[in-house]
Design a protein around this motif. Structure first.
Motif, PDB file in Angstrom:
ATOM      1  N   PHE A 496     -21.951  75.003  60.647  1.00  0.00           N
ATOM      2  CA  PHE A 496     -21.929  76.308  59.983  1.00  0.00           C
ATOM      3  C   PHE A 496     -22.986  76.352  58.883  1.00  0.00           C
ATOM      4  O   PHE A 496     -23.723  77.336  58.741  1.00  0.00           O
ATOM      5  N   TRP A 497     -23.061  75.279  58.126  1.00  0.00           N
ATOM      6  CA  TRP A 497     -24.048  75.196  57.040  1.00  0.00           C
ATOM      7  C   TRP A 497     -25.473  75.210  57.586  1.00  0.00           C
ATOM      8  O   TRP A 497     -26.336  75.931  57.098  1.00  0.00           O
ATOM      9  N   GLY A 499     -26.443  76.420  60.437  1.00  0.00           N
ATOM     10  CA  GLY A 499     -26.727  77.734  60.994  1.00  0.00           C
ATOM     11  C   GLY A 499     -26.967  78.781  59.925  1.00  0.00           C
ATOM     12  O   GLY A 499     -27.823  79.664  60.065  1.00  0.00           O
ATOM     13  N   PHE A 500     -26.197  78.678  58.831  1.00  0.00           N
ATOM     14  CA  PHE A 500     -26.323  79.652  57.748  1.00  0.00           C
ATOM     15  C   PHE A 500     -27.595  79.437  56.930  1.00  0.00           C
ATOM     16  O   PHE A 500     -28.245  80.394  56.495  1.00  0.00           O
ATOM     17  N   TYR A 505     -35.189  77.705  55.737  1.00  0.00           N
ATOM     18  CA  TYR A 505     -34.570  79.033  55.640  1.00  0.00           C
ATOM     19  C   TYR A 505     -35.207  79.912  54.569  1.00  0.00           C
ATOM     20  O   TYR A 505     -35.149  81.141  54.642  1.00  0.00           O
ATOM     21  N   SER A 516     -30.308  83.356  63.524  1.00  0.00           N
ATOM     22  CA  SER A 516     -30.266  81.888  63.566  1.00  0.00           C
ATOM     23  C   SER A 516     -28.829  81.398  63.555  1.00  0.00           C
ATOM     24  O   SER A 516     -28.470  80.475  64.305  1.00  0.00           O
ATOM     25  N   TRP A 517     -27.976  82.024  62.731  1.00  0.00           N
ATOM     26  CA  TRP A 517     -26.578  81.584  62.650  1.00  0.00           C
ATOM     27  C   TRP A 517     -25.860  81.810  63.976  1.00  0.00           C
ATOM     28  O   TRP A 517     -25.183  80.924  64.481  1.00  0.00           O
ATOM     29  N   TYR A 521     -23.941  79.207  66.438  1.00  0.00           N
ATOM     30  CA  TYR A 521     -22.510  79.226  66.136  1.00  0.00           C
ATOM     31  C   TYR A 521     -21.747  80.278  66.939  1.00  0.00           C
ATOM     32  O   TYR A 521     -20.612  80.613  66.617  1.00  0.00           O
TER      33      TYR A 521
END
Length: 584
Positions: A496-497, A499-500, A505, A516-517, A521
């Motif tokens: 999750f991290w 992807g976020f 970034y 991207s997230w 995910y």
């Protein structure tokens, strides 16, 4: 029936494999007639007429358990098939090709750490699955265990999660095989290769479970020989025994270094490592079609650990020593499935060994076909089991006289036709999103297996059973299942991290970050979209240990005396044999 209460019934227990009907009809007449008759419905198979309460909004768990326990799938897989399915499912593009992408992203040390941790988690998971599958070798396996020991809604979500994973993997692998051919700069269109590979995979699965087992047996032997050969070659090359000579040692761990992109680089490797190991759990799914799971499964399960160590840790250690993570060939592949980006091929080419890179490329192609073959098997069996439980369209429950879930195989095969997107200018976008659906699927599957085992053990104890009654006991035990469950959650958090806030970034726009997230995910919201609507509609509840059904589907009932005799015999074994059998 209370929605959170299930009274166990003893009568549906299965003591012997179901009879194979239609033998007299299919053994007479011409070859064509026999083939045609083999596709007719098995008289032992009956489409489920109900699986819900009288109001249509409650789930009948007892009936679902009976249907998966009495599935007429053929039980023709032998011990050698099962062992090679276990090893074949974990050697594919994730090892041969995907390792190049993660090597570039995290460096050689990150690769070893991530693959090692995922391997330890998988050891705990496969042992937990083995314990349940030996006791309950039912159709649907781990998806059904989630229905039976956690919550029917979660079992529904996990069944479709697993089916979608393999349905999506099939076109991905077919395209990967067609791209692999480009290594030789073929003038034949990718679409033609897609058609050839699709036809081969579908044909294998139309031969039934025995055809699948024999194909995986051959594919796995080739892959095992190739990996062992690479390990020997890698040691020789690292010590300076190649045509170009020169001792390499660990210089690439110093320059450019052991890690790339720090802790985030390490986290970015986890999901790729999970994708690489996907398929090892197929031994549990194949238990329903194994002639003697009580004998075959424990051996296959215990050997998974050694296969992980040998075929992943050792080979990837050598890859990290032979190929620096900043090698431009690792990054210049046209796709993540491009064999030109395989560190195995790159290391051989860099050593100046002519011809051997093409041999390794053929092995990669075989590995791709093997995974595609497994994807049809895994998705079709899962879809058929879901249909038996009224959790999928009923036509998917059709099983013919040769034990083939025919319509489920046809649906899985139809998804393979998405491989023709390889000839489209939108192939990159299409496959990015398909990969997003399948990328995290294995994490949800493995976490659910571990939690199902925790809940099963709780019910086993509360309902007055002891571990001595189990034909196979997980070496990692409940502690191992807790470790596996928690580690899967940690991987989801890490992903999750990543992807976020992906690597680099700060240079991306908000739209690019959102895309991207979802691209890494997407499996999580898909699982939730299956879980919550089903739960609210059927009003399912989290099952209590005292209410769980621990009887339906146990293939062998009166085996306690056999287990006691076997344990008495094992007690007389010499120490070396006890040690060998513990690990193998």
């Amino acid at each position: 029936m209370e929605k959170d209460s299930i009274e166990p019934k003893a009568e549906p227990m299965v003591s012997d494999p179901p009879p194979i009907y239609g033998e007299t009809e299919t053994t007479k007449g011409s070859i064509g007639q026999r083939i045609w008759d083999s596709f007719k419905r098995d008289p032992n198979a009956h489409v489920t007429t109900h699986n819900t309460g009288s109001d249509g909004k409650t789930f009948d768990l007892e009936h679902a358990a009976q249907k998966t326990a009495s599935s007429p799938l053929q039980r023709s897989l032998k011990n050698r098939h099962l062992q090679m399915i276990a090893i074949g499912g974990s050697i594919g593009t994730g090892l041969f090709v995907g390792s190049g992408k993660v090597l570039a992203a995290g460096g050689p040390a990150s690769v070893l750490i991530a693959y090692g941790l995922i391997g330890c988690m998988l050891y705990c998971t496969v042992h937990a699955l083995g314990e349940m599958a030996v006791l309950f070798p039912v159709a649907g396996s781990f998806a059904h265990y989630s229905t039976r020991f956690i919550d029917p809604a979660w079992g529904f979500a996990m069944g479709w999660n697993y089916a979608l994973q393999w349905l999506i993997v099939l076109p991905l692998e077919i395209v990967a095989a067609s791209i692999t051919v480009d290594y030789w700069e073929s003038n034949i269109s990718n679409a033609a290769w897609v058609a050839i590979f699709w036809a081969v995979i579908v044909s294998i699965n139309l031969f039934g479970v025995k055809g699948y087992g024999e194909a995986e047996f051959v594919f796995s032997i080739i892959k095992v020989i190739a990996v062992i050969g690479f390990i020997i070659l890698g040691i020789i090359l690292n010590c300076g025994g190649g045509p170009k000579g020169g001792y390499i040692g660990g210089k690439y761990w110093h320059d450019p270094g052991a890690f790339n992109n720090g802790f985030k680089g390490l986290c970015s490797v986890f999901v790729n490592a999970a994708f690489a190991f996907a398929g090892t759990e197929l031994v549990g799914l194949a238990a329903a079609e194994t002639s003697n799971p009580r004998k075959s499964l424990p051996t296959a399960v215990k050997q998974v650990f050694w296969r992980i160590c040998l075929f992943y840790i050792v080979s990837l250690t050598l890859v990290g020593l032979l190929v620096p993570y900043n090698n431009p060939q690792l990054l210049n592949g046209k796709a993540s499935s491009d064999a030109k980006a395989s560190p195995f091929v790159i290391s051989i080419k860099n050593a100046g060994i002519s011809g051997l890179d093409s041999v390794m490329n053929v092995v990669i192609m075989i590995a791709v076909l093997s995974v595609g073959n497994s994807s049809v098997y895994g998705s079709s069996r899962t879809l058929a089991a879901l249909a038996e439980q009224r959790q999928a369209p009923q036509f998917l429950a059709y099983i013919d006289r040769k034990g083939r879930p025919l319509f489920a195989i046809l649906v899985a095969s139809a998804f393979g036709l998405l491989g023709f997107l390889a000839a489209s200018d939108k192939q990159d976008d299409a496959f990015t999103w398909m990969m997003a659906i399948s990328g995290l699927s294995s994490i949800f599957t493995w976490g659910s297996v571990c939690f199902s085992h925790i809940r099963f053990r709780r019910a086993w104890k509360i309902q007055g059973h002891s571990l001595n009654e189990l034909a196979f006991v997980s070496q990692a035990g409940v502690v191992g299942s807790w470790i596996g469950f928690i580690f899967n959650i940690l991987v989801l958090i890490a992903q999750f991290w990543v992807g976020f806030a992906p690597i680099g970034y700060s240079e991306k726009t908000t739209g690019e970050l959102v895309e991207s997230w979802f691209s890494v995910y997407l499996a999580a919201p898909v699982v939730l979209l299956f879980y919550f609507p089903y739960k609210f509609w059927y009003k399912t509840s989290f099952l209590r240990a005292k209410d769980m059904d621990l009887h339906t589907g146990r293939r062998e009932l009166d085996i306690q005396h056999l287990i006691e005799e076997e344990r008495a015999e094992q007690a007389a074994w010499p120490v070396w044999k006890k040690a060998y059998k513990f690990f193998c």
